[in-house]
Scaffold this motif. Structure first.
Motif, short mmCIF file in Angstrom:
data_model
loop_
_atom_site.label_atom_id
_atom_site.label_comp_id
_atom_site.label_asym_id
_atom_site.label_seq_id
_atom_site.Cartn_x
_atom_site.Cartn_y
_atom_site.Cartn_z
N PHE A 83 51.22 0.53 56.72
CA PHE A 83 50.94 -0.73 57.41
C PHE A 83 50.24 -0.40 58.73
CE2 PHE A 83 54.72 -1.20 54.86
CZ PHE A 83 54.53 -2.39 54.19
N ILE A 84 49.06 -0.96 58.92
CA ILE A 84 48.29 -0.68 60.12
C ILE A 84 47.90 -2.00 60.78
CG2 ILE A 84 46.23 0.46 61.05
CD1 ILE A 84 46.18 2.13 58.43
N SER A 85 48.32 -2.18 62.03
CA SER A 85 47.99 -3.42 62.75
C SER A 85 48.02 -3.14 64.25
CB SER A 85 49.00 -4.51 62.42
OG SER A 85 50.26 -4.23 63.01
N SER A 86 47.80 -4.18 65.03
CA SER A 86 47.81 -4.03 66.48
C SER A 86 49.19 -3.64 66.99
CB SER A 86 47.36 -5.34 67.14
OG SER A 86 48.21 -6.40 66.77
N GLU A 87 50.24 -3.88 66.19
CA GLU A 87 51.61 -3.53 66.59
C GLU A 87 51.90 -2.04 66.40
OE1 GLU A 87 54.51 -7.32 66.26
OE2 GLU A 87 54.20 -6.22 64.40
N GLY A 88 51.08 -1.39 65.61
CA GLY A 88 51.31 0.04 65.36
C GLY A 88 51.06 0.39 63.91
N GLU A 89 51.39 1.63 63.57
CA GLU A 89 51.23 2.11 62.20
C GLU A 89 52.57 2.57 61.68
OE1 GLU A 89 48.14 4.95 61.67
OE2 GLU A 89 46.71 3.90 62.98
N TYR A 90 52.91 2.12 60.46
CA TYR A 90 54.18 2.47 59.84
C TYR A 90 53.92 2.93 58.42
CZ TYR A 90 55.79 -0.49 63.69
OH TYR A 90 56.01 -1.04 64.92
N THR A 91 54.69 3.91 58.00
CA THR A 91 54.59 4.39 56.63
C THR A 91 55.94 4.27 55.95
OG1 THR A 91 52.87 5.98 57.22
CG2 THR A 91 54.01 6.34 55.13
N ALA A 92 55.96 3.56 54.83
CA ALA A 92 57.19 3.41 54.04
C ALA A 92 57.03 4.19 52.75
CB ALA A 92 57.45 1.94 53.74
N GLU A 93 58.04 4.99 52.41
CA GLU A 93 58.00 5.78 51.18
C GLU A 93 59.26 5.55 50.38
OE1 GLU A 93 56.26 9.77 51.26
OE2 GLU A 93 56.15 9.58 53.45
N LEU A 94 59.10 5.57 49.06
CA LEU A 94 60.22 5.36 48.15
C LEU A 94 60.95 6.69 47.96
CD1 LEU A 94 61.46 3.07 46.46
CD2 LEU A 94 60.06 3.83 44.54
N ILE A 95 62.16 6.77 48.48
CA ILE A 95 62.95 8.01 48.43
C ILE A 95 64.32 7.67 47.83
CG2 ILE A 95 63.99 9.87 49.77
CD1 ILE A 95 61.82 9.35 51.90
N ASP A 96 64.63 8.30 46.70
CA ASP A 96 65.91 8.05 46.02
C ASP A 96 66.11 6.54 45.78
OD1 ASP A 96 66.51 10.76 46.03
OD2 ASP A 96 67.51 10.63 47.97
N SER A 97 65.05 5.91 45.28
CA SER A 97 65.08 4.49 44.89
C SER A 97 65.23 3.55 46.07
CB SER A 97 66.20 4.23 43.87
OG SER A 97 66.02 5.01 42.71
N GLN A 98 65.05 4.04 47.31
CA GLN A 98 65.14 3.19 48.49
C GLN A 98 63.89 3.40 49.35
OE1 GLN A 98 67.75 0.97 49.81
NE2 GLN A 98 68.24 0.99 47.63
N TRP A 99 63.35 2.30 49.86
CA TRP A 99 62.22 2.40 50.77
C TRP A 99 62.71 2.80 52.16
CZ3 TRP A 99 57.32 2.42 49.20
CH2 TRP A 99 57.02 1.86 47.95
N GLN A 100 62.07 3.85 52.71
CA GLN A 100 62.45 4.34 54.03
C GLN A 100 61.20 4.57 54.87
OE1 GLN A 100 65.14 7.73 53.89
NE2 GLN A 100 65.97 7.06 51.91
N LEU A 101 61.33 4.30 56.17
CA LEU A 101 60.23 4.61 57.08
C LEU A 101 60.15 6.11 57.29
CD1 LEU A 101 60.31 1.90 59.91
CD2 LEU A 101 58.55 2.24 58.18
N THR A 102 58.98 6.66 57.09
CA THR A 102 58.81 8.09 57.31
C THR A 102 57.91 8.38 58.50
OG1 THR A 102 57.00 8.11 55.69
CG2 THR A 102 59.21 8.70 54.90
N SER A 103 57.31 7.31 59.06
CA SER A 103 56.56 7.49 60.30
C SER A 103 56.42 6.14 60.99
CB SER A 103 55.16 8.08 60.03
OG SER A 103 54.33 7.13 59.40
N GLY A 104 56.26 6.19 62.30
CA GLY A 104 56.03 4.98 63.08
C GLY A 104 57.23 4.48 63.83
N ASP A 105 58.43 4.60 63.24
CA ASP A 105 59.67 4.14 63.89
C ASP A 105 60.82 4.46 62.97
OD1 ASP A 105 61.45 2.99 65.63
OD2 ASP A 105 60.26 1.17 65.95
N ASP A 106 62.02 4.03 63.36
CA ASP A 106 63.20 4.27 62.53
C ASP A 106 64.07 3.01 62.54
OD1 ASP A 106 65.21 5.34 61.02
OD2 ASP A 106 66.13 6.44 62.69
N PHE A 107 63.90 2.18 61.52
CA PHE A 107 64.77 1.02 61.34
C PHE A 107 64.88 0.73 59.85
CE2 PHE A 107 60.48 -0.59 62.43
CZ PHE A 107 60.18 -1.30 61.28
N PRO A 108 65.97 0.10 59.42
CA PRO A 108 66.13 -0.21 57.99
C PRO A 108 65.06 -1.19 57.53
CG PRO A 108 68.21 -0.46 59.17
CD PRO A 108 67.15 -0.31 60.21
#
Length: 447
Positions: A48-73
């Protein structure tokens, strides 16, 4: 004639060629509007790329997790819906023109990049149309501008708050160990789960009262499925903005894993339709439907059975019944379908006598409490009703009522105040003890 015929065939072929060209162009236009076609389940990475920043979500063990940009569920449902919608994304129409006019220039557009193990799909998102029917988008490096239905477009938000998990509590139905709700700084109710007995309970002072586990599990089933209707602020500093400086209620939900979720309930908005809630230590502000937050309106009384039963007719040999100036010793022989009142026999083989006796017995043995008052200290000096049950197992049980406040009676069991209240019209109102006693005495000709 031959010349005329040749001309007709030529004209026909020209018209046919034109129609074929138009049909081909139409099919090409339709194909161009089918922006994406891929297997949604194969997507395992989304940027996800926008004026708010860039975030990367990856599917890990059947759950989507942020792997860059921040750390929140992350909101798992939102991410899964996004890739599902994108997999068959179709535009309503297309345009050519200046992308900046549609919010699709580099300075204004947001971008979502969906990737599988061997392919990626890039979607640029611009402005919403003046009528709010469409979002303007472009795909990859194509110059065309497309109008996508807002039903789709709203699911391609790159806003940080849209990405965040919107669950009220981070637990499943069987993962909660304690629920505490406070109002005005005082505990309204405190529920604790016993993982050995698989049961819920109130504090010790309520231990003599019956308890309805299903009332708690039903409440939890709703609570664990609640999601915010709106994500408002995060990292809130001014608590007064949403009424959290003087909260309506506070709740602490603890998990079996030792974690807890703190919930602060503030002001209702939109005429009471929504209620603002402050979540956790992150000070995330969310809005929920007020009606969905009914767990904060519960009291210990809501976790008691709707109906409480004293010994049944089949559990007793006799009762001593005192109501005002009236005193009766009533024996019961259910197998013999008979009984006595102060030594005078009545026959339960007679239908109206049997019905009258059952209604009379149920009027005081089926207890429908009207409320709970654990702080009251009532006296048992002048009971309005006393029933001593002499049970078939050799034990006795005494049920008594005394006058209380607000047209209620206090309930005593074996001389101890239970904390329960009973509406006084159960004694002397319509369909009351008084009514059914009179009907029974008349039906059995006992006067």
């Amino acid at each position: 004639l031959r010349a005329a015929a040749g001309g007709s065939v030529g004209a026909y072929l020209a018209v046919k060629d034109k129609k074929d060209d138009e049909a081909k162009q139409y099919q090409e236009q339709l194909a161009d509007l089918n922006l994406f076609s891929f297997d949604a389940e194969g997507i395992n990475k989304i940027q996800f790329i926008s004026s708010e920043g860039e975030y990367t979500a990856e599917l890990i063990d059947s759950q989507w997790q942020l792997t860059s940009g921040d750390d929140f569920p992350l909101d798992q449902d939102y991410i899964n819906l996004l890739r599902t919608y994108a997999s068959t994304l179709t535009a309503e129409t297309s345009y050519s023109g200046n992308k900046a006019d549609y919010g699709l220039d580099d300075a204004n557009a947001s971008t979502v990049i969906l990737s599988s193990s061997d392919q990626s799909y890039t979607l640029h998102i611009g402005n919403v149309s003046p009528t709010s029917e469409y979002y303007y988008v472009s795909v990859g490096d194509k110059p065309q501008i497309y109008a996508v239905s807002s039903l789709y477009g709203s699911n391609f938000s790159t806003e940080r708050l849209m990405l965040k998990n919107k669950d009220l509590v981070p637990y499943d139905d069987m993962e909660i160990s304690q629920i505490t709700v406070k109002k005005n700084g005082e505990i309204v109710y405190d529920l604790t789960y016993d993982s050995e007995t698989y049961s819920w309970s109130l504090p010790e002072e309520y231990s003599d009262l019956p308890f309805d586990n299903t009332a708690v599990t039903s409440m939890i089933n709703t609570m664990t499925r609640l999601q915010a209707e709106q994500m408002l602020d995060e990292n809130l500093e001014d608590l007064s903005k949403y009424g959290f400086d003087e909260p309506y209620a506070e709740a602490i939900i603890k998990g079996l894993d030792g974690t807890e979720r703190k919930i602060t309930v503030g002001k209702a908005t939109n005429g009471g339709t929504y209620t603002n809630v402050l979540i956790g230590d992150d000070n995330q502000v969310e809005a929920y439907f007020t009606a969905d937050l009914d767990f904060i309106e519960k009291t210990p009384f809501d976790f008691l059975p709707d109906t409480i039963y004293n010994p049944t007719m089949y559990d007793i040999n006799s009762i001593d019944f005192t109501f005002g100036e009236k005193k009766y010793n009533i024996t019961v022989d259910m197998e013999g379908s008979k009984g006595t009142v102060n030594g005078v026999e009545f026959d339960m083989n007679i239908m109206n006598v049997s019905t009258a006796f059952q209604n009379f017995y149920s009027s005081f043995s089926t207890v429908i409490a009207s409320g709970l008052d654990m702080k009251a200290k009532p006296s048992l000096d002048k009971p309005l009703l006393t029933v001593v049950y002499h049970c078939t197992d050799g034990t006795d049980f005494t049920y008594q009522l005394t006058a209380g406040e607000n047209e209620n009676c206090y309930i005593f069991n074996d001389g101890k105040y239970t904390g329960l209240l009973l509406s006084s019209d159960r004694l002397t109102g319509k369909n009351s003890v008084q009514t059914f006693l009179d009907k029974f005495i008349n039906a059995a000709n006992l006067e």
